[in-house]
Design a protein around this motif. Structure first.
Motif, mmCIF file in Angstrom:
data_model
loop_
_atom_site.group_PDB
_atom_site.id
_atom_site.type_symbol
_atom_site.label_atom_id
_atom_site.label_comp_id
_atom_site.label_asym_id
_atom_site.label_seq_id
_atom_site.Cartn_x
_atom_site.Cartn_y
_atom_site.Cartn_z
ATOM 1 N N UNK A 186 0.835 -1.212 0.000
ATOM 2 C CA UNK A 186 0.000 0.000 0.000
ATOM 3 C C UNK A 186 0.868 1.260 0.000
ATOM 4 N N UNK A 187 1.939 1.222 0.790
ATOM 5 C CA UNK A 187 2.825 2.372 0.845
ATOM 6 C C UNK A 187 3.510 2.600 -0.499
ATOM 7 N N UNK A 188 3.933 1.518 -1.149
ATOM 8 C CA UNK A 188 4.602 1.630 -2.446
ATOM 9 C C UNK A 188 3.661 2.182 -3.517
ATOM 10 N N UNK A 189 2.413 1.794 -3.451
ATOM 11 C CA UNK A 189 1.428 2.307 -4.414
ATOM 12 C C UNK A 189 1.289 3.817 -4.261
ATOM 13 N N UNK A 190 1.287 4.291 -3.015
ATOM 14 C CA UNK A 190 1.209 5.738 -2.776
ATOM 15 C C UNK A 190 2.461 6.437 -3.295
ATOM 16 N N UNK A 191 3.629 5.827 -3.056
ATOM 17 C CA UNK A 191 4.878 6.421 -3.510
ATOM 18 C C UNK A 191 4.963 6.462 -5.031
ATOM 19 N N UNK A 192 4.370 5.476 -5.674
ATOM 20 C CA UNK A 192 4.440 5.403 -7.132
ATOM 21 C C UNK A 192 3.741 6.586 -7.797
ATOM 22 N N UNK A 193 2.864 7.233 -7.046
ATOM 23 C CA UNK A 193 2.128 8.378 -7.587
ATOM 24 C C UNK A 193 2.883 9.685 -7.378
ATOM 25 N N UNK A 194 4.037 9.590 -6.703
ATOM 26 C CA UNK A 194 4.835 10.785 -6.429
ATOM 27 C C UNK A 194 6.178 10.653 -7.155
ATOM 28 N N UNK A 195 6.245 11.111 -8.385
ATOM 29 C CA UNK A 195 7.509 11.010 -9.116
ATOM 30 C C UNK A 195 7.943 12.369 -9.672
ATOM 31 N N UNK A 233 14.330 6.520 -1.324
ATOM 32 C CA UNK A 233 15.022 5.248 -1.557
ATOM 33 C C UNK A 233 15.292 4.524 -0.236
ATOM 34 N N UNK A 234 15.663 5.288 0.784
ATOM 35 C CA UNK A 234 15.910 4.702 2.109
ATOM 36 C C UNK A 234 14.628 4.111 2.686
ATOM 37 N N UNK A 235 13.524 4.827 2.483
ATOM 38 C CA UNK A 235 12.229 4.351 2.972
ATOM 39 C C UNK A 235 11.848 3.040 2.291
ATOM 40 N N UNK A 236 12.025 2.980 0.981
ATOM 41 C CA UNK A 236 11.713 1.764 0.220
ATOM 42 C C UNK A 236 12.585 0.603 0.693
ATOM 43 N N UNK A 237 13.867 0.893 0.841
ATOM 44 C CA UNK A 237 14.801 -0.150 1.262
ATOM 45 C C UNK A 237 14.452 -0.675 2.653
ATOM 46 N N UNK A 238 14.168 0.240 3.590
ATOM 47 C CA UNK A 238 13.869 -0.170 4.963
ATOM 48 C C UNK A 238 12.651 -1.082 5.018
ATOM 49 N N UNK A 239 11.596 -0.711 4.316
ATOM 50 C CA UNK A 239 10.374 -1.514 4.352
ATOM 51 C C UNK A 239 10.539 -2.848 3.619
ATOM 52 N N UNK A 240 11.271 -2.841 2.519
ATOM 53 C CA UNK A 240 11.491 -4.082 1.776
ATOM 54 C C UNK A 240 12.326 -5.058 2.589
ATOM 55 N N UNK A 241 13.368 -4.540 3.236
ATOM 56 C CA UNK A 241 14.218 -5.403 4.069
ATOM 57 C C UNK A 241 13.425 -5.955 5.245
ATOM 58 N N UNK A 242 12.597 -5.115 5.831
ATOM 59 C CA UNK A 242 11.779 -5.559 6.966
ATOM 60 C C UNK A 242 10.872 -6.731 6.563
ATOM 61 N N UNK A 243 10.226 -6.595 5.428
ATOM 62 C CA UNK A 243 9.351 -7.665 4.942
ATOM 63 C C UNK A 243 10.170 -8.918 4.629
ATOM 64 N N UNK A 244 11.341 -8.733 4.022
ATOM 65 C CA UNK A 244 12.203 -9.873 3.699
ATOM 66 C C UNK A 244 12.641 -10.610 4.961
ATOM 67 N N UNK A 245 12.913 -9.874 6.030
ATOM 68 C CA UNK A 245 13.311 -10.499 7.285
ATOM 69 C C UNK A 245 12.154 -11.303 7.895
ATOM 70 N N UNK A 246 10.955 -10.744 7.838
ATOM 71 C CA UNK A 246 9.777 -11.480 8.300
ATOM 72 C C UNK A 246 9.601 -12.767 7.504
ATOM 73 N N UNK A 247 9.761 -12.657 6.187
ATOM 74 C CA UNK A 247 9.578 -13.813 5.305
ATOM 75 C C UNK A 247 10.632 -14.879 5.587
ATOM 76 N N UNK A 248 11.868 -14.431 5.783
ATOM 77 C CA UNK A 248 12.959 -15.358 6.096
ATOM 78 C C UNK A 248 12.672 -16.111 7.390
#
Length: 212
Positions: free
Chosen positions: A94-103, A180-195
């Protein structure tokens, strides 16, 4: 004579009431002690299980609040970990979808916006794979244990790969550092949960339980 009898009856009633209260208090105290012992056992089970993951601290903090539901059940533990991962992944999507509208305004170049679109797509795939995994675990049984576990492990592994793919897509793309930092932080967080979820699934599979 009658007065003596009444005094005796009164004393007997008082004694019985005292015994009843004492017995009730002992029962309550015993129940509380048993409950506390069970709670400590459940918490310790989660702690021990999380030690088999790559990110044990995150694992423990995310799962310990569900100790009373998980108890010492490896299937419930794995399913709970998957549900936590799914929730975090949906929130990130959901957060990424919002960010995608801000370019505009230099926040995200066209190339970065395209990478974001690809990221949203693969994160969507990850959500589907996690949902399929949760559903399959709910149907596991004696006759299909290893077949189902194989599917679940494959899907969760694929979800982890999708998350890595998302992050890789932004390498070398011009975009705002904070975004970019925000995207990275959230992606890594999800990856850690998945791992962590995958590690707990593998731990459950190693127990070779059909009906935990």
């Amino acid at each position: 004579m009658e007065g003596s009898y009444l005094s005796f009856a009164h004393a007997l009633v008082v004694t019985l009431l005292i015994l009843l209260v004492f017995s009730t208090n002992n029962t309550v105290s015993s129940s509380i002690a048993t409950s506390n012992l069970d709670s400590k056992t459940d918490i310790e089970y989660i702690r021990t299980s999380c030690n088999s993951t790559v990110y044990p601290r995150l694992c423990y903090h995310s799962l310990s609040v569900y100790a009373s539901e998980i108890k010492t059940d490896p299937k419930v533990l794995a399913t709970t970990a998957l549900n936590i991962t799914l929730k975090a992944t949906k929130s990130t999507a959901r957060m990424f979808i919002k960010l995608s509208k801000v370019h505009g305004g230099g926040l995200m170049s066209k190339e970065a916006a395209a990478a974001m679109a690809d990221c949203i797509e693969v994160i969507g795939d990850s959500i589907d794979e996690l949902q399929d995994s949760i559903e399959e675990l709910g149907h596991i049984g004696n006759s299909n244990f290893w077949l189902t576990m194989g599917d679940v492990q494959t899907w969760v592994s694929a979800a982890l790969t999708d998350e890595d793919t998302c992050m890789d897509g932004f390498k070398g793309k011009a975009m705002n550092v904070r975004v970019k930092t925000l995207i990275r932080r959230h992606t890594i967080r999800v990856a850690h949960y998945t791992s962590n979820a995958l590690a707990l699934i593998n731990r459950y599979a190693s127990k070779n339980l059909a009906y935990p």
